[in-house]
Design an enzyme around this catalytic site. Structure first.
Site, PDB file in Angstrom:
ATOM      1  N   TYR A  73     -83.969  31.844  27.753  1.00  0.00           N
ATOM      2  CA  TYR A  73     -82.821  32.259  26.945  1.00  0.00           C
ATOM      3  C   TYR A  73     -83.153  32.190  25.458  1.00  0.00           C
ATOM      4  O   TYR A  73     -83.830  31.262  25.004  1.00  0.00           O
ATOM      5  CB  TYR A  73     -81.607  31.361  27.211  1.00  0.00           C
ATOM      6  CG  TYR A  73     -80.855  31.711  28.467  1.00  0.00           C
ATOM      7  CD1 TYR A  73     -80.012  32.822  28.518  1.00  0.00           C
ATOM      8  CD2 TYR A  73     -81.003  30.935  29.612  1.00  0.00           C
ATOM      9  CE1 TYR A  73     -79.331  33.142  29.683  1.00  0.00           C
ATOM     10  CE2 TYR A  73     -80.322  31.247  30.781  1.00  0.00           C
ATOM     11  CZ  TYR A  73     -79.486  32.351  30.803  1.00  0.00           C
ATOM     12  OH  TYR A  73     -78.814  32.677  31.951  1.00  0.00           O
ATOM     13  N   THR A  74     -82.670  33.167  24.726  1.00  0.00           N
ATOM     14  CA  THR A  74     -82.782  33.114  23.278  1.00  0.00           C
ATOM     15  C   THR A  74     -81.525  33.707  22.652  1.00  0.00           C
ATOM     16  O   THR A  74     -80.696  34.324  23.332  1.00  0.00           O
ATOM     17  CB  THR A  74     -84.045  33.842  22.778  1.00  0.00           C
ATOM     18  OG1 THR A  74     -84.269  33.496  21.403  1.00  0.00           O
ATOM     19  CG2 THR A  74     -83.909  35.346  22.910  1.00  0.00           C
ATOM     20  N   ALA A 153     -89.304  33.029  17.804  1.00  0.00           N
ATOM     21  CA  ALA A 153     -89.458  33.186  19.251  1.00  0.00           C
ATOM     22  C   ALA A 153     -90.236  34.467  19.531  1.00  0.00           C
ATOM     23  O   ALA A 153     -90.142  35.446  18.780  1.00  0.00           O
ATOM     24  CB  ALA A 153     -88.094  33.243  19.924  1.00  0.00           C
ATOM     25  N   ILE A 154     -90.993  34.457  20.617  1.00  0.00           N
ATOM     26  CA  ILE A 154     -91.766  35.627  21.024  1.00  0.00           C
ATOM     27  C   ILE A 154     -91.525  35.876  22.510  1.00  0.00           C
ATOM     28  O   ILE A 154     -91.631  34.958  23.329  1.00  0.00           O
ATOM     29  CB  ILE A 154     -93.269  35.426  20.771  1.00  0.00           C
ATOM     30  CG1 ILE A 154     -93.546  35.296  19.276  1.00  0.00           C
ATOM     31  CG2 ILE A 154     -94.082  36.599  21.357  1.00  0.00           C
ATOM     32  CD1 ILE A 154     -94.989  34.976  18.936  1.00  0.00           C
ATOM     33  N   CYS A 184     -85.211  28.886  24.736  1.00  0.00           N
ATOM     34  CA  CYS A 184     -86.516  29.001  25.386  1.00  0.00           C
ATOM     35  C   CYS A 184     -86.771  27.870  26.378  1.00  0.00           C
ATOM     36  O   CYS A 184     -87.914  27.558  26.696  1.00  0.00           O
ATOM     37  CB  CYS A 184     -87.638  29.081  24.356  1.00  0.00           C
ATOM     38  SG  CYS A 184     -87.465  30.490  23.246  1.00  0.00           S
TER      39      CYS A 184
END
Length: 227
Positions: A73-74, A153-154, A184
């Site tokens: 999740y982001t 985040a990636i 994440c």
């Protein structure tokens, strides 16, 4: 050639995702150049292919969108630079080409190089995809090590050797909005932003840094991609 596109305002998620997938298909078919889109979304949560239901702690706070990117999740929202990367993984995946680990390392190196333009030291950690910064101003971890917080985040998806989805860098989002998820899937560390670090960085400043550092980061990734 990489086409850089700035999408003004708050890009609607569903429509933007459809357009991004269409562009990735066109690149794979040889009908379009690689592209990087710079944008912001309205507040929302997204779930990746590894998302755990229990990590969505407040499912009614914002819209929740399931995606086919990697990760958990982001959050996306105002003040966060979303960088959608529709790139040729065979060309950019390390010295031999096509190495997904090298490609992800290139994305991480790119973020680290852009942050360095503001004297921010980004780091990567084994088992934690994304870019982190040390926070000595916060209480130390239980093992005595310096506290860390996630600044970028990636999460990517690759289809026919073209990537889509990409990177989210926190410039000045409302950090309380991350409270509806376990970002994440990592509970032990918090999130931060450039402004939270005391840096009055504008979105345009970050965009310029990303454009300056893009080519060099991917050229360097081939020698640093052993994860």
């Amino acid at each position: 050639m990489v086409e850089w596109v700035h999408i003004p305002g708050f890009a609607p998620y569903v429509e933007t995702l459809a357009a991004m997938e269409a562009r990735a298909e066109a690149i794979a078919a040889g009908h379009a150049e690689e592209a990087i889109w710079l944008l912001e979304h309205p507040p929302l949560y997204t779930s990746g292919t590894s998302a755990r239901a229990e990590d969505l702690t407040d499912p009614h706070r914002f819209e929740v969108h399931e995606t086919r990117r990697g990760g958990q999740y982001t959050y996306h929202g105002p003040g966060q630079r979303v960088v959608y990367c529709m790139l040729d993984v065979k060309a950019r995946g390390g010295p031999k080409g096509g190495d997904v680990r090298c490609f992800v390392r290139g994305l991480e190196d790119w973020v680290i190089a852009a942050l360095a333009e503001f004297n921010v030291t980004g780091v990567i950690r084994p088992g934690r995809v994304g870019v982190w910064v040390e926070r000595p101003d916060r209480p130390a971890n239980s093992d005595g090590s310096v506290a860390e917080a996630k600044i970028a985040a990636i999460g990517i998806k690759i289809r026919r050797w073209v990537s889509f989805h990409g990177i989210a860098i926190n410039v000045d989002p409302d950090l309380s909005h991350f409270g509806g998820i376990v970002p994440c899937g990592i509970k032990e560390h918090g999130v931060t932003s450039l402004v939270d670090l005391g840096l009055p960085v504008a979105m345009g400043d970050l965009d310029a840094a990303l454009m300056r550092t893009f080519d060099g980061a991917f050229a360097f990734a081939g020698s640093t991609c052993a994860l």
